[in-house]
Design a protein around this motif. Structure first.
Motif, mmCIF file in Angstrom:
data_model
loop_
_atom_site.group_PDB
_atom_site.id
_atom_site.type_symbol
_atom_site.label_atom_id
_atom_site.label_comp_id
_atom_site.label_asym_id
_atom_site.label_seq_id
_atom_site.Cartn_x
_atom_site.Cartn_y
_atom_site.Cartn_z
ATOM 1 N N ASN A 120 -1.077 8.440 6.450
ATOM 2 C CA ASN A 120 -1.848 7.527 5.827
ATOM 3 C C ASN A 120 -2.728 7.920 4.654
ATOM 4 O OD1 ASN A 120 -1.328 5.453 7.740
ATOM 5 N ND2 ASN A 120 -3.158 5.385 8.512
ATOM 6 N N VAL A 121 -3.134 9.401 4.776
ATOM 7 C CA VAL A 121 -3.831 10.118 3.541
ATOM 8 C C VAL A 121 -2.893 10.310 2.452
ATOM 9 C CG1 VAL A 121 -5.693 10.751 5.086
ATOM 10 C CG2 VAL A 121 -3.744 12.322 4.884
ATOM 11 N N SER A 122 -1.459 10.098 2.448
ATOM 12 C CA SER A 122 -0.679 10.333 1.288
ATOM 13 C C SER A 122 -1.287 9.711 0.004
ATOM 14 C CB SER A 122 0.673 10.175 1.697
ATOM 15 O OG SER A 122 1.015 8.920 1.924
ATOM 16 N N ILE A 123 -1.873 8.516 0.355
ATOM 17 C CA ILE A 123 -2.162 7.718 -0.882
ATOM 18 C C ILE A 123 -3.087 8.201 -1.538
ATOM 19 C CG2 ILE A 123 -4.209 6.515 0.341
ATOM 20 C CD1 ILE A 123 -3.719 4.113 -1.173
ATOM 21 N N PHE A 124 -3.847 9.502 -1.326
ATOM 22 C CA PHE A 124 -4.663 10.252 -2.060
ATOM 23 C C PHE A 124 -4.184 11.620 -2.609
ATOM 24 C CE2 PHE A 124 -7.749 8.175 1.490
ATOM 25 C CZ PHE A 124 -8.093 7.379 0.509
ATOM 26 N N GLY A 125 -2.701 11.677 -2.327
ATOM 27 C CA GLY A 125 -2.074 12.765 -2.944
ATOM 28 C C GLY A 125 -2.864 14.142 -2.329
ATOM 29 N N SER A 126 -2.663 15.238 -3.113
ATOM 30 C CA SER A 126 -3.177 16.599 -2.543
ATOM 31 C C SER A 126 -4.854 16.489 -1.896
ATOM 32 C CB SER A 126 -2.968 17.697 -3.558
ATOM 33 O OG SER A 126 -3.806 17.254 -4.665
ATOM 34 N N ILE B 228 -10.173 -1.239 1.446
ATOM 35 C CA ILE B 228 -8.594 -1.511 1.050
ATOM 36 C C ILE B 228 -7.770 -0.415 1.935
ATOM 37 C CG2 ILE B 228 -8.971 -2.571 -1.182
ATOM 38 C CD1 ILE B 228 -8.447 0.150 -2.402
ATOM 39 N N TYR B 229 -8.354 0.745 2.267
ATOM 40 C CA TYR B 229 -7.813 1.889 2.950
ATOM 41 C C TYR B 229 -7.825 1.453 4.397
ATOM 42 C CZ TYR B 229 -8.629 3.955 -1.532
ATOM 43 O OH TYR B 229 -8.498 3.821 -2.843
ATOM 44 N N SER B 230 -8.159 0.416 4.889
ATOM 45 C CA SER B 230 -8.419 0.332 6.347
ATOM 46 C C SER B 230 -6.877 0.103 6.920
ATOM 47 C CB SER B 230 -9.333 -0.945 6.596
ATOM 48 O OG SER B 230 -10.529 -0.720 6.416
ATOM 49 N N SER B 231 -6.830 0.953 8.295
ATOM 50 C CA SER B 231 -5.610 0.490 8.959
ATOM 51 C C SER B 231 -5.998 0.743 10.660
ATOM 52 C CB SER B 231 -4.630 1.739 8.559
ATOM 53 O OG SER B 231 -3.427 1.790 9.252
ATOM 54 N N VAL C 35 -5.743 4.147 -7.295
ATOM 55 C CA VAL C 35 -6.468 5.368 -7.133
ATOM 56 C C VAL C 35 -5.786 6.302 -8.377
ATOM 57 C CG1 VAL C 35 -7.455 7.509 -6.083
ATOM 58 C CG2 VAL C 35 -7.435 5.029 -4.989
ATOM 59 N N ILE C 36 -6.440 6.893 -9.555
ATOM 60 C CA ILE C 36 -5.833 7.641 -10.232
ATOM 61 C C ILE C 36 -6.363 9.059 -10.175
ATOM 62 C CG2 ILE C 36 -5.231 8.335 -12.575
ATOM 63 C CD1 ILE C 36 -5.394 5.271 -13.261
ATOM 64 N N GLN D 49 0.791 -1.186 -0.165
ATOM 65 C CA GLN D 49 0.187 -0.068 0.066
ATOM 66 C C GLN D 49 0.673 1.140 0.000
ATOM 67 O OE1 GLN D 49 -2.807 -0.171 3.421
ATOM 68 N NE2 GLN D 49 -3.944 -1.767 2.518
ATOM 69 N N ASN D 50 0.373 2.264 -0.209
ATOM 70 C CA ASN D 50 0.653 3.725 -0.192
ATOM 71 C C ASN D 50 2.175 3.905 -1.307
ATOM 72 O OD1 ASN D 50 -0.967 4.360 1.709
ATOM 73 N ND2 ASN D 50 0.389 3.603 3.387
#
Length: 320
Positions: free
Chosen positions: A206-212, A109-112, A30-31, A2-3
């Protein structure tokens, strides 16, 4: 994994490619796309996967069809002996278990473990009439009417429902700092509280996966099975599951190592006795393999195929 974040730019025709990326099948991506000025007014279209047609190019005939009758007979016998028409009545037994919560059945899939999470039972105890009411009961979430902020952020959070992004703050709306999500209201307005299996608050790294888009944190909602949400995903954001590689699965070969295993009364009715795609030949050009036969008497059809060091196709067929 992930990430993992990767960035690229489109060519003058608006096309892009992220190369040299290996991933297993069913991996979710996620694009996010933005214009040069940072606007989200971008439509993202993913090319369909081109799967080549199967063509039998091996210069040998396909002789598997003639063994179909034997295979079907084995399947029939296996059905009879393993719970089909052969029924054995057992004495009454009591099976004890524990209830599996909706939270465990439906995980994003984003659960942590780093996320603040509540399940359907916790949600029911809040007696919330709307998702906004529900969010107002969560520590660290600030609510003002229908405006939601996660403590420590001055931007609204991205909203993800069943792993699809719907609400994400966009730069065109920076002139109105109180705006939340896409024009026309948040997707939260169309979600029924009783349909929620779990709700998580994501913040920090954790939210870095969503970018800005995740700079204000994220609200992760997983719905119960059968529940649906009406609404359009956030502009400039899509979630896809492209075709990846298949995880390696080892061919089953039984082992009879103990006396109990050797005396097993259940018949072994396998039709394919041995298959190995990675047989290597020794320096003397020989190799020895071992396998257990099935309980079904009959002849053996052996097919050996391979490629020599200089690229020649080899094939050997024999019946024993």
């Amino acid at each position: 994994t992930q990430n993992i974040l990767q960035m690229t730019e489109t060519n003058p025709e608006g096309r892009f490619m992220i190369d040299n990326l290996l991933f297993p099948d069913s991996t979710t991506f996620v694009i996010q796309a933005r214009t040069k000025k940072g606007f989200a007014t971008v439509d993202i279209t993913i090319d369909s996967t081109a799967i080549p047609k199967t063509v039998h190019k091996i210069p040998f005939s396909n002789d598997s069809v003639q063994y179909m009758d034997d295979y079907l007979a084995n399947v029939r016998d296996k059905y009879y002996n393993e719970g089909g028409m052969r029924v054995i009545n057992l004495k009454e037994i009591v099976v004890k278990g524990h209830k599996i919560s909706q939270e465990n059945e439906n995980k994003s899939i984003y659960s942590s473990v780093m996320n603040y999470s509540i399940d359907s039972e916790d949600i029911e105890r809040t007696n919330a009439n709307s998702v906004y009411d529900l969010l107002g009961t969560i520590p660290g979430v600030q609510r003002s009417g229908n405006q939601i902020r996660i403590r420590g952020n001055n931007r609204p959070p991205v909203v993800v429902v069943d792993d699809v992004m719907y609400d994400a703050p966009v730069d065109e709306m920076e002139q109105n700092k109180n705006s939340f999500g896409p024009i026309g209201g948040s997707i939260l307005e169309s979600i029924v509280v009783s349909d929620i299996a779990s709700l998580e608050i994501m913040k920090g790294s954790n939210v870095s996966i969503f970018g800005s888009a995740g700079s204000g944190g994220a609200i992760i909602i997983t719905l119960k099975k059968g529940a649906e949400v009406k609404g359009a995903p956030s502009p400039g954001l899509i979630t896809i599951k492209p075709l990846g590689y298949t995880q390696d699965v080892q061919f089953y070969n039984p082992k009879y190592e103990t006396p109990e295993e050797k005396q097993e009364s259940t018949p072994d009715l396998r039709s394919t006795i041995y298959w190995n795609p990675f047989v290597t030949i020794g320096a003397d050009g020989k190799q020895e393999i071992e396998f257990y036969t099935s309980d079904n008497p009959g002849s053996y059809h052996i097919v050996i195929e391979g490629i020599s060091a200089d690229g020649r196709v080899c094939r050997y067929v024999k019946d024993l």
